[in-house]
Design an enzyme around this catalytic site. Structure first.
Site, PDB file in Angstrom:
ATOM      1  CD  GLU A 140      -2.808  -1.111   2.454  1.00  0.00           C
ATOM      2  OE1 GLU A 140      -2.516  -0.289   3.346  1.00  0.00           O
ATOM      3  OE2 GLU A 140      -3.727  -1.930   2.545  1.00  0.00           O
TER       4      GLU A 140
ATOM      5  CG  ASP B 265      33.254  -6.713 -17.881  1.00  0.00           C
ATOM      6  OD1 ASP B 265      32.482  -7.018 -16.943  1.00  0.00           O
ATOM      7  OD2 ASP B 265      33.159  -5.653 -18.526  1.00  0.00           O
TER       8      ASP B 265
END
Length: 447
Positions: free
Chosen positions: A277, A363
């Site tokens: 909510e 990487d």
């Protein structure tokens, strides 16, 4: 000094802003990586962020200059003395007065920064589809952050000031050791005790994703003990992840926005619980995410050593309006915030360069694991999800980007693809398909 640094950074920002304004079409080398609609969205998003950064930075500099010229720091110090005096603490209780000063200063900063934070969240982030907060959640979060900050800042500052006062000629050594220990403790307890005060953390449920992460961690001897999912989607649809811990006790935290199956943004309304909510009700978008500092010890030591050398210089205090007193906290603020400003800029640049180097090494490590294909596609997908703009001015990128620009990383992986045929993939197909389960882990944890 501060204005000069800002002017330099502003000049760099102008270069990148020119890129945002003039690069209105997808460059040829990006034709298979990003469609024109996403490219335009990312360009407008980064342009808005650049404009906001300019005005907020300008306001900050003007505010700081006005505070210095109007004697705002001595005024706040004297006000702190009057407040602590009414509470029964005279001038001899300098640490108490320092804590009152710190409380008032941080309160002032929070109040003056509030409009900018509201605009950034409910105008810029809202406009581009990232904001998930309601106004009530925002203010509750801001108040909670302020209280938690004071609960940490005030006790730590009081102990630091006490150590400086009783430390004698070598107080800088004890102050350095103290800040080192505090920093390590905070890094250790942050995710377990501080971060859960703001976001819901749950262990990553048993399943294929957890199994793959644990298997990969074991294969590279990464001492993984726990994997958490944090409900970052209550604030923003941006994705993120990190790991923390020391020695043989490493833990991984994945934002739910990084994972399709665990993000509240990807759930049907019936699946949402009562806590949502606090999150804005928005139309369901297509799924995003991937399917299924430590302390610089030597730097701290150098800073405290130079502080010990400069703290006795009365002219420093006089320049900021303190002619009769030399409060330790004010000395720390003058030296660390103003005197060290050029040094901090240089250090920040060096750390950015180092971070980029580590990114390329990570990487390369992923390629050695045979995950170049997953990383390649993940970089594209996450850049798209977060509206990252893939075109960068090299000067701006060199100074600001701790992560290498997308094209540089893709080029490094593309070179690997040419050497290894198993890494080939169709980029046009990648943009329309789901990614492997562990892609987010490879990208945000190893990287």
């Amino acid at each position: 000094v501060s204005n000069s640094a800002w002017s330099l950074l502003f000049s760099f920002s102008l270069f990148q802003r020119r890129v945002y304004r003039t690069t209105t079409h997808v460059p040829r080398e990006l034709g298979q990586i990003m469609d024109s609609e996403t490219f335009e969205k990312s360009r407008l998003y980064q342009l808005d962020k650049s404009t906001f950064s300019f005005w907020s930075g300008l306001y900050s500099e003007v505010e700081g200059t006005m505070i210095l010229l109007s004697g705002g720091i001595p005024f706040l110090w004297n006000l702190s003395g009057r407040i602590s005096g009414r509470a029964g603490f005279g001038p001899e209780y300098e640490i108490v007065q320092s804590l009152v000063f710190l409380l008032l200063a941080t309160l002032f900063s929070a109040v003056t920064g509030l409009p900018w934070s509201l605009y950034n969240t409910f105008v810029i982030e809202e406009k581009h589809g990232f904001n998930q907060q309601t106004l009530g959640f925002f203010f509750k979060d801001a108040i909670k952050k302020f209280i938690v900050t004071q609960c940490i800042l005030l006790p730590v500052t009081s102990l630091l000031l006490y150590i400086i006062k009783i430390g004698g000629d070598y107080f800088f050594i004890y102050a350095w050791l103290f800040t080192l220990v505090v920093s390590l403790v905070l890094v250790t307890i942050y995710a377990d005790y501080i971060a859960p005060l703001f976001d819901k953390f749950i262990p990553l449920p048993e399943g294929e994703l957890k199994q793959q992460i644990e298997t990969m961690a074991k294969s590279i001897d990464f001492p993984l003990t726990k994997v958490y999912v944090v409900e970052g989607s209550k604030r923003s649809s941006h994705s993120n992840a990190y790991f923390y811990g020391f020695f043989k006790n490493k833990r991984i935290v994945l934002f739910d926005t990084l994972l399709e199956d665990y993000s509240a943004l990807n759930k049907e309304p019936a699946e949402e619980d009562g806590e949502n909510e606090e999150t804005k009700s928005k139309p369901k978008n297509k799924k995003q995410g991937c399917k299924n500092e430590e302390v610089l010890a030597m730097n701290s030591f150098l800073c405290f050593f130079l502080f010990a050398v400069l703290i006795g210089r009365k002219e420093l205090f006089a320049a900021f309006g303190f002619y009769d007193t030399q409060p330790t906290l004010i000395g720390l603020m003058i030296i660390f915030q103003f005197i060290f400003s050029p040094y901090n800029e240089v250090l920040s640049f060096c750390l950015t360069v180092l971070s980029r180097r580590f990114e390329f090494q990570a990487d390369a490590f992923a390629k050695e694991l045979g995950k170049a294909k997953d990383l390649y596609s993940a970089l594209i997908k996450l850049n798209k999800d977060n509206l990252g703009f893939p075109v960068s001015d090299w000067i701006f990128s060199m100074w600001h980007y701790s992560h290498p620009p997308l094209l540089e990383r893709l080029q490094a992986l593309k070179d690997a693809k040419q050497e290894n045929k198993t890494v080939e993939l169709n980029l046009a197909k990648v943009l329309g398909e789901d990614l492997p389960l562990a892609t987010g882990f490879y990208l945000h944890i190893i990287v």
